[in-house]
Design an enzyme around this catalytic site. Structure first.
Site, PDB file in Angstrom:
ATOM      1  N   PRO A 106       0.851  -1.193   0.000  1.00  0.00           N
ATOM      2  CA  PRO A 106       0.000   0.000   0.000  1.00  0.00           C
ATOM      3  C   PRO A 106       0.886   1.244   0.000  1.00  0.00           C
ATOM      4  O   PRO A 106       1.830   1.319   0.788  1.00  0.00           O
ATOM      5  CB  PRO A 106      -0.772  -0.103   1.317  1.00  0.00           C
ATOM      6  CG  PRO A 106      -0.101  -1.133   2.139  1.00  0.00           C
ATOM      7  CD  PRO A 106       0.795  -1.946   1.265  1.00  0.00           C
ATOM      8  N   MET A 107       0.580   2.208  -0.857  1.00  0.00           N
ATOM      9  CA  MET A 107       1.366   3.452  -0.875  1.00  0.00           C
ATOM     10  C   MET A 107       0.441   4.633  -1.152  1.00  0.00           C
ATOM     11  O   MET A 107      -0.258   4.669  -2.174  1.00  0.00           O
ATOM     12  CB  MET A 107       2.478   3.386  -1.922  1.00  0.00           C
ATOM     13  CG  MET A 107       3.639   2.478  -1.515  1.00  0.00           C
ATOM     14  SD  MET A 107       4.974   2.484  -2.722  1.00  0.00           S
ATOM     15  CE  MET A 107       4.276   1.442  -4.004  1.00  0.00           C
TER      16      MET A 107
ATOM     17  N   GLN B 169      -6.830  -1.089   3.028  1.00  0.00           N
ATOM     18  CA  GLN B 169      -6.082  -0.846   4.266  1.00  0.00           C
ATOM     19  C   GLN B 169      -6.689   0.333   5.024  1.00  0.00           C
ATOM     20  O   GLN B 169      -6.909   1.396   4.433  1.00  0.00           O
ATOM     21  CB  GLN B 169      -4.608  -0.555   3.977  1.00  0.00           C
ATOM     22  CG  GLN B 169      -3.804  -0.541   5.271  1.00  0.00           C
ATOM     23  CD  GLN B 169      -2.377  -0.068   5.110  1.00  0.00           C
ATOM     24  OE1 GLN B 169      -2.139   1.066   4.730  1.00  0.00           O
ATOM     25  NE2 GLN B 169      -1.441  -0.947   5.393  1.00  0.00           N
TER      26      GLN B 169
ATOM     27  N   CYS C 215       2.534   3.264   9.926  1.00  0.00           N
ATOM     28  CA  CYS C 215       2.819   4.609   9.411  1.00  0.00           C
ATOM     29  C   CYS C 215       3.599   5.424  10.449  1.00  0.00           C
ATOM     30  O   CYS C 215       3.148   5.588  11.586  1.00  0.00           O
ATOM     31  CB  CYS C 215       1.520   5.319   9.037  1.00  0.00           C
ATOM     32  SG  CYS C 215       1.862   6.990   8.457  1.00  0.00           S
TER      33      CYS C 215
ATOM     34  N   LYS D  79      -0.352  -4.835   8.799  1.00  0.00           N
ATOM     35  CA  LYS D  79       0.970  -4.442   8.290  1.00  0.00           C
ATOM     36  C   LYS D  79       1.599  -3.523   9.331  1.00  0.00           C
ATOM     37  O   LYS D  79       0.985  -2.552   9.761  1.00  0.00           O
ATOM     38  CB  LYS D  79       0.833  -3.730   6.944  1.00  0.00           C
ATOM     39  CG  LYS D  79       2.173  -3.247   6.391  1.00  0.00           C
ATOM     40  CD  LYS D  79       2.037  -2.839   4.931  1.00  0.00           C
ATOM     41  CE  LYS D  79       3.320  -2.309   4.337  1.00  0.00           C
ATOM     42  NZ  LYS D  79       3.658  -0.951   4.785  1.00  0.00           N
TER      43      LYS D  79
ATOM     44  N   GLY E 117      10.529  -4.417   2.544  1.00  0.00           N
ATOM     45  CA  GLY E 117      11.585  -3.433   2.779  1.00  0.00           C
ATOM     46  C   GLY E 117      12.794  -3.654   1.900  1.00  0.00           C
ATOM     47  O   GLY E 117      13.483  -4.659   2.017  1.00  0.00           O
ATOM     48  N   ASP E 118      12.977  -2.710   0.962  1.00  0.00           N
ATOM     49  CA  ASP E 118      14.185  -2.679   0.129  1.00  0.00           C
ATOM     50  C   ASP E 118      14.261  -3.780  -0.927  1.00  0.00           C
ATOM     51  O   ASP E 118      15.363  -4.171  -1.329  1.00  0.00           O
ATOM     52  CB  ASP E 118      15.460  -2.717   0.989  1.00  0.00           C
ATOM     53  CG  ASP E 118      15.600  -1.481   1.861  1.00  0.00           C
ATOM     54  OD1 ASP E 118      14.824  -0.527   1.669  1.00  0.00           O
ATOM     55  OD2 ASP E 118      16.495  -1.470   2.726  1.00  0.00           O
TER      56      ASP E 118
ATOM     57  N   GLY F   8       7.192  -2.243  -2.562  1.00  0.00           N
ATOM     58  CA  GLY F   8       6.629  -0.903  -2.614  1.00  0.00           C
ATOM     59  C   GLY F   8       7.328  -0.060  -3.665  1.00  0.00           C
ATOM     60  O   GLY F   8       7.011  -0.125  -4.857  1.00  0.00           O
ATOM     61  N   ARG F   9       8.306   0.732  -3.209  1.00  0.00           N
ATOM     62  CA  ARG F   9       8.950   1.692  -4.110  1.00  0.00           C
ATOM     63  C   ARG F   9       9.521   1.044  -5.361  1.00  0.00           C
ATOM     64  O   ARG F   9       9.551   1.670  -6.424  1.00  0.00           O
ATOM     65  CB  ARG F   9      10.029   2.462  -3.330  1.00  0.00           C
ATOM     66  CG  ARG F   9       9.431   3.404  -2.293  1.00  0.00           C
ATOM     67  CD  ARG F   9      10.459   3.845  -1.287  1.00  0.00           C
ATOM     68  NE  ARG F   9      10.949   2.723  -0.488  1.00  0.00           N
ATOM     69  CZ  ARG F   9      11.876   2.811   0.453  1.00  0.00           C
ATOM     70  NH1 ARG F   9      12.430   3.970   0.709  1.00  0.00           N
ATOM     71  NH2 ARG F   9      12.262   1.748   1.145  1.00  0.00           N
TER      72      ARG F   9
HETATM   73  C1  LIG Z   1       5.026   7.112  -1.103  1.00  0.00           C
HETATM   74  C2  LIG Z   1       4.790   6.035  -0.068  1.00  0.00           C
HETATM   75  C3  LIG Z   1       3.541   5.917   0.507  1.00  0.00           C
HETATM   76  C4  LIG Z   1       3.306   4.917   1.471  1.00  0.00           C
HETATM   77  N1  LIG Z   1       2.051   4.769   1.971  1.00  0.00           N
HETATM   78  C5  LIG Z   1       1.775   3.695   2.772  1.00  0.00           C
HETATM   79  C6  LIG Z   1       0.434   3.393   3.161  1.00  0.00           C
HETATM   80  O1  LIG Z   1      -0.524   4.090   2.797  1.00  0.00           O
HETATM   81  N2  LIG Z   1       0.253   2.304   3.957  1.00  0.00           N
HETATM   82  C7  LIG Z   1       1.289   1.498   4.376  1.00  0.00           C
HETATM   83  O2  LIG Z   1       1.065   0.499   5.078  1.00  0.00           O
HETATM   84  N3  LIG Z   1       2.550   1.765   4.016  1.00  0.00           N
HETATM   85  C8  LIG Z   1       2.812   2.820   3.207  1.00  0.00           C
HETATM   86  N4  LIG Z   1       4.088   3.020   2.776  1.00  0.00           N
HETATM   87  C9  LIG Z   1       5.139   2.062   3.157  1.00  0.00           C
HETATM   88  C10 LIG Z   1       5.247   0.943   2.101  1.00  0.00           C
HETATM   89  O3  LIG Z   1       4.074   0.185   2.031  1.00  0.00           O
HETATM   90  C11 LIG Z   1       6.436   0.012   2.415  1.00  0.00           C
HETATM   91  O4  LIG Z   1       6.217  -0.571   3.667  1.00  0.00           O
HETATM   92  C12 LIG Z   1       7.775   0.747   2.442  1.00  0.00           C
HETATM   93  O5  LIG Z   1       7.899   1.633   1.350  1.00  0.00           O
HETATM   94  C13 LIG Z   1       8.948  -0.244   2.424  1.00  0.00           C
HETATM   95  O6  LIG Z   1       8.876  -1.073   1.282  1.00  0.00           O
HETATM   96  P1  LIG Z   1       9.765  -0.803  -0.037  1.00  0.00           P
HETATM   97  O7  LIG Z   1      11.208  -0.733   0.407  1.00  0.00           O
HETATM   98  O8  LIG Z   1       9.482  -1.984  -0.916  1.00  0.00           O
HETATM   99  O9  LIG Z   1       9.309   0.505  -0.605  1.00  0.00           O
HETATM  100  C14 LIG Z   1       4.354   4.041   1.857  1.00  0.00           C
HETATM  101  C15 LIG Z   1       5.611   4.194   1.283  1.00  0.00           C
HETATM  102  C16 LIG Z   1       5.840   5.164   0.330  1.00  0.00           C
HETATM  103  C17 LIG Z   1       7.210   5.281  -0.286  1.00  0.00           C
END
Ligand SMILES: Cc1cc2nc3c(=O)[nH]c(=O)nc-3n(C[C@H](O)[C@H](O)[C@H](O)COP(=O)(O)O)c2cc1C
Length: 330
Positions: free
Chosen positions: A17-18, A71, A101, A141, A205-206, A228-229
């Protein structure tokens, strides 16, 4: 891996979720490109129970996205209870709770990662959602803990399992780390080895390459990997990671033409879903990643950012592609 009765297959890859990123158009594309389940961004329980248009719009989805999770977050039991009921009535496959968060304005209301400081609060919030949702699995989460000194993820996982939570996703950072430093994957392995823990653990994560996804499965033993990213402007990561995990072979990166075509496809869907004004604005989060590393794309990006309507952006994208401007000497 199963979340309740929902079977996501072997070594599933989940779209994280982002906020302002994982809207319905992007989720649809990620599902098509191999994500095994996709989630909405976090939605405020207070906004849901107020029947806010914006919150309701965030819950909209198309059947093509299934399996799909909503979520929710919040710091008040009554609001979480009410929001969970409304979320379930919208018929998602999963209701997910955000306990991760790190943003101050969320935490100060007792929501998001505030629960990492107060296990009683986490128990009450999760309990109210599990009790409210009748027919869908509830998942959580979260992060490792509030800070390094107070990591209680194993305890939290067992408590959530006892309450009836059906899967746990862990972003392997503490709240105080926010997004800094490396994710601490060794904690995912510890968590997987927790005696008595039977619900699936999803690592996060990462993970930004197919090799990272495989490494997270191999090194930690998690049941699923959430990305995510690494998926922004790069939905191919799901099919490429699945292929790499299954065969050990690395598929080629998408070509510039592939990237521009998918970016244009997402823009059209975005305008269709959100309307022209917001559909164009929300896409601004994606261009940088679709065009990352593409030669001569700096001017293209700058020109796109100026536009307020879809058609001129499509014209710019296709001119760049059709005239192969990325192949010209810079
Ligand atoms: C722009 C952005 C928005 C995010 N919004 C949420 C969200 O709404 N809910 C949530 O559980 N995590 C949110 N996250 C966290 C991501 O879901 C994820 O846990 C975090 O980026 C680490 O994973 P990654 O390294 O694959 O990006 C957000 C992250 C980013 C970068």
């Amino acid at each position: 891996m199963k979340i309740g009765n929902l079977d996501l297959g072997h070594k599933p890859l989940l779209l994280a979720p982002m906020e302002d990123v994982t809207d319905s158009p992007f989720r649809t594309i990620c599902r098509r490109k191999g994500a095994n389940i996709v989630y909405t961004e976090f939605i405020s329980s207070e906004a849901i129970i107020r029947d806010s248009d914006q919150a309701m719009h965030k819950m909209d989805f198309s059947e093509k996205e299934r399996p799909f999770g909503v979520q929710i977050f919040g710091g008040r039991e009554e609001a979480m209870d009410g929001a969970a009921r409304i979320a379930e009535s919208n018929n998602p496959d999963v209701v997910d709770i955000n306990f991760g968060c790190p943003v101050y304005k969320i935490v100060k209301k007792g929501a998001g990662s505030a629960c990492l400081k107060d296990m009683g609060l986490m128990e009450r919030m999760a309990g109210s959602v599990v009790d409210a949702v009748e027919n869908k699995p509830v998942t959580v989460k979260t992060r490792l803990g509030w800070d390094y000194r107070t990591i209680k993820i194993q305890e939290a996982a067992l408590m959530l399992q006892d309450l009836g939570v059906k899967a746990l996703t862990v972003h392997a950072r503490t709240r105080n780390q926010k997004y800094k430093g490396d994710a601490q994957w060794q904690w995912l392995k510890k968590l997987k080895n927790t005696p008595g823990l039977e619900i699936p653990v999803i690592g996060n994560g990462d993970v930004t390459t197919p090799q990272d996804a495989k490494r997270m499965f191999d090194e930690t033993g998690v049941d699923g990997v959430m990305i995510g990213r690494g998926a922004i402007g790069n939905p191919w990561i799901f099919e490429r990671a699945h292929h790499y995990i299954e065969t050990g072979e690395l598929l080629p990166e998408p070509t510039v033409d592939d990237r521009i075509e998918l970016c244009a496809d997402q823009l059209r869907r975005s305008v269709d879903h959100h309307g022209e004004r917001y559909g164009v604005i929300i896409m601004k989060k994606h261009y940088g990643q679709y065009l990352k590393g593409v030669r001569n794309s700096r001017q293209l990006r700058a020109a796109i950012m100026e536009e307020k309507e879809m058609q001129p952006i499509l014209d710019l994208l296709f001119q760049f592609k059709d005239q192969k401007m990325y192949a010209e000497a810079s």
